[in-house]
Design an enzyme around this catalytic site. Structure first.
Site, PDB file in Angstrom:
ATOM      1  N   ALA A  19       0.797  -1.222   0.000  1.00 24.04           N
ATOM      2  CA  ALA A  19       0.000   0.000   0.000  1.00 24.04           C
ATOM      3  C   ALA A  19       0.835   1.280   0.000  1.00 24.04           C
ATOM      4  O   ALA A  19       0.284   2.374  -0.006  1.00 24.04           O
ATOM      5  CB  ALA A  19      -0.935  -0.012   1.210  1.00 24.04           C
ATOM      6  N   PHE A  23       6.522   5.974   4.256  1.00 31.78           N
ATOM      7  CA  PHE A  23       7.437   6.969   3.689  1.00 31.78           C
ATOM      8  C   PHE A  23       8.805   6.837   4.373  1.00 31.78           C
ATOM      9  O   PHE A  23       8.884   6.800   5.607  1.00 31.78           O
ATOM     10  CB  PHE A  23       6.855   8.372   3.893  1.00 31.78           C
ATOM     11  CG  PHE A  23       7.773   9.472   3.440  1.00 31.78           C
ATOM     12  CD1 PHE A  23       8.089   9.603   2.090  1.00 31.78           C
ATOM     13  CD2 PHE A  23       8.328  10.370   4.354  1.00 31.78           C
ATOM     14  CE1 PHE A  23       8.942  10.621   1.664  1.00 31.78           C
ATOM     15  CE2 PHE A  23       9.181  11.393   3.933  1.00 31.78           C
ATOM     16  CZ  PHE A  23       9.483  11.512   2.586  1.00 31.78           C
ATOM     17  N   GLY A  24       9.852   6.727   3.564  1.00 33.65           N
ATOM     18  CA  GLY A  24      11.199   6.524   4.122  1.00 33.65           C
ATOM     19  C   GLY A  24      11.662   5.080   3.963  1.00 33.65           C
ATOM     20  O   GLY A  24      12.853   4.806   4.060  1.00 33.65           O
ATOM     21  N   SER A  28       8.631  -0.089   0.254  1.00 36.73           N
ATOM     22  CA  SER A  28       7.195   0.154   0.448  1.00 36.73           C
ATOM     23  C   SER A  28       6.676   1.139  -0.593  1.00 36.73           C
ATOM     24  O   SER A  28       5.637   0.928  -1.216  1.00 36.73           O
ATOM     25  CB  SER A  28       6.951   0.673   1.878  1.00 36.73           C
ATOM     26  OG  SER A  28       5.755   1.404   1.968  1.00 36.73           O
ATOM     27  N   HIS A 137      -0.488   3.202  10.206  1.00 39.70           N
ATOM     28  CA  HIS A 137      -0.860   1.783  10.071  1.00 39.70           C
ATOM     29  C   HIS A 137      -0.105   0.900  11.056  1.00 39.70           C
ATOM     30  O   HIS A 137      -0.535  -0.206  11.345  1.00 39.70           O
ATOM     31  CB  HIS A 137      -0.643   1.295   8.634  1.00 39.70           C
ATOM     32  CG  HIS A 137       0.796   1.139   8.224  1.00 39.70           C
ATOM     33  ND1 HIS A 137       1.647   2.205   8.051  1.00 39.70           N
ATOM     34  CD2 HIS A 137       1.551   0.033   7.963  1.00 39.70           C
ATOM     35  CE1 HIS A 137       2.840   1.757   7.692  1.00 39.70           C
ATOM     36  NE2 HIS A 137       2.817   0.440   7.637  1.00 39.70           N
ATOM     37  N   GLU A 174      10.361   2.025  17.981  1.00 40.54           N
ATOM     38  CA  GLU A 174      10.183   1.009  16.930  1.00 40.54           C
ATOM     39  C   GLU A 174      10.665  -0.364  17.380  1.00 40.54           C
ATOM     40  O   GLU A 174      10.850  -1.272  16.575  1.00 40.54           O
ATOM     41  CB  GLU A 174      10.920   1.469  15.665  1.00 40.54           C
ATOM     42  CG  GLU A 174      10.428   2.803  15.130  1.00 40.54           C
ATOM     43  CD  GLU A 174       9.173   2.708  14.254  1.00 40.54           C
ATOM     44  OE1 GLU A 174       9.072   1.772  13.457  1.00 40.54           O
ATOM     45  OE2 GLU A 174       8.286   3.589  14.376  1.00 40.54           O
ATOM     46  N   ARG A 213      12.531   7.544  13.018  1.00 36.43           N
ATOM     47  CA  ARG A 213      11.362   7.044  13.744  1.00 36.43           C
ATOM     48  C   ARG A 213      11.591   6.893  15.247  1.00 36.43           C
ATOM     49  O   ARG A 213      10.654   7.025  16.034  1.00 36.43           O
ATOM     50  CB  ARG A 213      10.956   5.675  13.188  1.00 36.43           C
ATOM     51  CG  ARG A 213      10.583   5.666  11.705  1.00 36.43           C
ATOM     52  CD  ARG A 213       9.871   4.362  11.375  1.00 36.43           C
ATOM     53  NE  ARG A 213       9.788   4.072   9.954  1.00 36.43           N
ATOM     54  CZ  ARG A 213       9.152   3.018   9.459  1.00 36.43           C
ATOM     55  NH1 ARG A 213       8.562   2.153  10.271  1.00 36.43           N
ATOM     56  NH2 ARG A 213       9.115   2.792   8.160  1.00 36.43           N
ATOM     57  N   HIS A 249      15.198   1.709   9.826  1.00 32.21           N
ATOM     58  CA  HIS A 249      15.456   1.093  11.134  1.00 32.21           C
ATOM     59  C   HIS A 249      16.937   0.722  11.184  1.00 32.21           C
ATOM     60  O   HIS A 249      17.530   0.394  10.151  1.00 32.21           O
ATOM     61  CB  HIS A 249      14.639  -0.191  11.323  1.00 32.21           C
ATOM     62  CG  HIS A 249      13.174   0.012  11.541  1.00 32.21           C
ATOM     63  ND1 HIS A 249      12.212  -0.810  10.989  1.00 32.21           N
ATOM     64  CD2 HIS A 249      12.506   0.942  12.268  1.00 32.21           C
ATOM     65  CE1 HIS A 249      11.010  -0.399  11.368  1.00 32.21           C
ATOM     66  NE2 HIS A 249      11.156   0.670  12.132  1.00 32.21           N
ATOM     67  N   ASN A 360       7.925  -5.174   0.839  1.00 28.92           N
ATOM     68  CA  ASN A 360       7.450  -4.112   1.735  1.00 28.92           C
ATOM     69  C   ASN A 360       8.557  -3.668   2.693  1.00 28.92           C
ATOM     70  O   ASN A 360       8.300  -2.995   3.683  1.00 28.92           O
ATOM     71  CB  ASN A 360       6.238  -4.592   2.541  1.00 28.92           C
ATOM     72  CG  ASN A 360       4.938  -3.932   2.081  1.00 28.92           C
ATOM     73  OD1 ASN A 360       4.972  -2.864   1.469  1.00 28.92           O
ATOM     74  ND2 ASN A 360       3.816  -4.544   2.386  1.00 28.92           N
ATOM     75  N   CYS A 366      13.699  -8.531  10.268  1.00 21.02           N
ATOM     76  CA  CYS A 366      12.443  -7.826  10.578  1.00 21.02           C
ATOM     77  C   CYS A 366      11.368  -8.798  11.019  1.00 21.02           C
ATOM     78  O   CYS A 366      10.482  -8.451  11.793  1.00 21.02           O
ATOM     79  CB  CYS A 366      11.925  -7.097   9.347  1.00 21.02           C
ATOM     80  SG  CYS A 366      12.954  -5.747   8.795  1.00 21.02           S
TER      81      CYS A 366
HETATM   82  N1  LIG Z   1      11.085  -3.925   9.886  1.00 21.71           N
HETATM   83  C1  LIG Z   1      10.489  -3.856   8.607  1.00 21.71           C
HETATM   84  C2  LIG Z   1       9.256  -3.028   8.652  1.00 21.71           C
HETATM   85  C3  LIG Z   1       8.660  -2.793   7.314  1.00 21.71           C
HETATM   86  C4  LIG Z   1       7.397  -1.970   7.398  1.00 21.71           C
HETATM   87  N2  LIG Z   1       6.779  -1.880   6.083  1.00 21.71           N
HETATM   88  C5  LIG Z   1       5.513  -1.456   5.948  1.00 21.71           C
HETATM   89  O1  LIG Z   1       4.815  -1.192   6.887  1.00 21.71           O
HETATM   90  C6  LIG Z   1       4.982  -1.319   4.525  1.00 21.71           C
HETATM   91  C7  LIG Z   1       3.492  -1.439   4.432  1.00 21.71           C
HETATM   92  C8  LIG Z   1       2.957  -0.994   3.106  1.00 21.71           C
HETATM   93  O2  LIG Z   1       3.479  -0.052   2.531  1.00 21.71           O
HETATM   94  O3  LIG Z   1       1.992  -1.621   2.625  1.00 21.71           O
HETATM   95  C9  LIG Z   1       7.701  -0.575   7.936  1.00 21.71           C
HETATM   96  O4  LIG Z   1       8.071   0.289   7.151  1.00 21.71           O
HETATM   97  O5  LIG Z   1       7.608  -0.378   9.154  1.00 21.71           O
END
Ligand SMILES: NCCC[C@H](NC(=O)CCC(=O)O)C(=O)O
Length: 442
Positions: A19, A23-24, A28, A137, A174, A213, A249, A360, A366
């Protein structure tokens, strides 16, 4: 006290999709609106768990969250029947429906920060649920994560699960993705290193392009909650320049185990000072710094070679568990092969195809939460979540029966998907002996 490291992996949920919510996190953003394959994603994760269990590592499963999150959509003003809530959200705010449906809880390195009993004054294993405040999210994961961790680490005499820190940017947290623990034997008191991206008071350097973050204030609060010895606790800042290159991260640029820190040359602010601070506290500390002329930060972000699991082998050497993307990159693979042949502590490479998660921005590290446990503590946790031949077969069958093999953002409005999720999770709570842990069950 004798102890070992157990890994708990997030089981990918039924609504896994792309989705562009983070951002960053460049993967994703890049893969936004690509179709996903939730069934394959879940099976790729299960294969990694099973392989590690087969190698003799203690491996557990952390279940997915209830998604789409209907109570959240109602809180945001979408009303009527469940079907109407989904239809309205899809029509007026598809990104909110995506956020309320994200399977992001699979990346359990961000579920919590964990401190083993050997390091905590009260002799318990401490967890602080991450508030994941930087992304909507992900911020919604916290209460459900707390419930799930309490359903797994359920003996309060041995385990203490703290609720997430206050949900404000100043305490952005995080979880274990920004935390490392060093030492010799797992059961001895260790040295914990908390890595933050920025000072919550906006002092010091910050990235210019992408968000940092984790805050220092959050890391300090977690260290207090976990009753850590200040002499054995270090705080360091991640290099803001690499955050701006997609290192959202710290576990995208560094991984540790016992005396070893495997990291990029550009991972931290004032890296030589940090390495000497760790060396002063950890006997036989062995940093392995990868020079930028061997692996650029961009290649590290694209291949996730540092988002690996550094596991102890019975013979004293270490095994690096990597995503397939690092093998596909000639320069990175050459570096890793040379590393194994160099006679250092890392003696073996093992590669897994985790493409669905990688799209993603989530690699092997992770997907797992490390928990150092004594044998007594292992016996105190919910045994139904521990991976073995039988659980592997059971969960694969469960995935086959309930998961779709293709999902796009448009599918999220399908009320049938909501029903499929509830049926599947209801069954899962029985398979994993979790009790009525989900909101729809209460
Ligand atoms: N440790 C890995 C975490 C990845 C996670 N990606 C996301 O949430 C992407 C979801 C999306 O874009 O559909 C994040 O960025 O926190």
């Amino acid at each position: 006290m004798q102890a070992f490291e157990a890994n708990f992996d997030g089981l990918v949920g039924l609504t896994h999709h792309y989705a562009g919510l983070s951002f960053g996190n460049e993967a994703s953003t890049r893969n936004q609106l690509q179709p996903s394959n939730p069934r394959l994603a879940a099976k790729q994760g299960l294969l990694k768990m099973k392989a590690l269990a087969d190698m003799g590592y203690v491996q557990g499963v952390i279940p997915p969250h209830e998604r789409p999150n209907l109570p959240l959509l109602r809180q945001l003003g979408f009303g009527g029947s469940d079907e109407q809530v989904l239809a309205q959200a899809a029509k007026h705010a598809p990104q909110l429906l995506s956020a309320a449906s994200s399977a992001s809880a699979m990346w359990v390195a961000n579920a919590a920060t964990v401190s083993p009993s050997a390091d905590s004054a009260d002799g318990r294993v401490h967890f602080t649920v991450a508030n994941l405040n930087n992304k909507f999210h992900r911020a919604i994961e916290a209460p459900e994560t707390a419930d799930l961790l309490r359903a797994i680490f359920r003996h309060p005499q041995h385990f203490c699960v703290h609720d997430a820190l206050p949900q404000v940017a100043q305490f952005g947290d995080e979880g274990a993705a920004n935390h490392n623990r060093f030492g010799s034997d797992y059961g001895d008191a260790g040295v914990q290193l908390f890595i933050y991206g920025r000072d919550g008071q906006q002092q010091g350097a910050t990235p210019a392009r992408y968000p940092a973050r984790q805050t220092r204030e959050a890391s300090e609060a977690v260290a207090r909650l976990h009753q850590l010895d200040a002499q054995r606790t270090l705080f360091a800042q991640q290099n803001p320049a690499v955050i701006d290159q997609g290192v959202f991260h710290n576990d995208v640029i560094a991984v540790s185990n016992q005396q070893v820190l495997f990291c990029h040359q550009d991972a931290f602010v004032n890296q030589p000072q940090l390495l000497s601070d760790i060396a002063a506290r950890v006997s036989s500390f062995q940093p392995i710094e990868v020079p930028r002329d061997k692996v650029s930060v961009t290649d590290a972000v694209n291949t996730y070679l540092f988002n690996s699991q550094l596991l102890q082998r019975a013979d004293g050497g270490m095994l690096l568990v990597l995503p397939e993307e690092s093998r596909q990159h000639t320069g990175v693979w050459r570096y890793l092969t040379e590393l194994v042949e160099s006679g250092g502590p890392i003696r073996e490479l093992k590669v897994f195809d985790l493409r669905e998660s990688m799209f993603n921005g989530g690699g092997p590290a992770c997907l797992r939460l490390r928990v150092v446990l004594t044998e007594t503590e292992r016996q105190a946790l919910n045994p139904a979540v521990l991976m073995n031949n039988r659980l592997f077969a059971t969960l694969n069958d469960w995935v086959d029966r309930h998961y779709r093999d293709r999902l796009t953002q448009a599918d999220l409005a399908d009320p049938q998907l909501l029903r499929e999720g509830r049926t599947a999770l209801d069954e899962l709570t029985k398979l994993l002996d979790l009790g009525s842990v989900y909101a729809f069950q209460r």
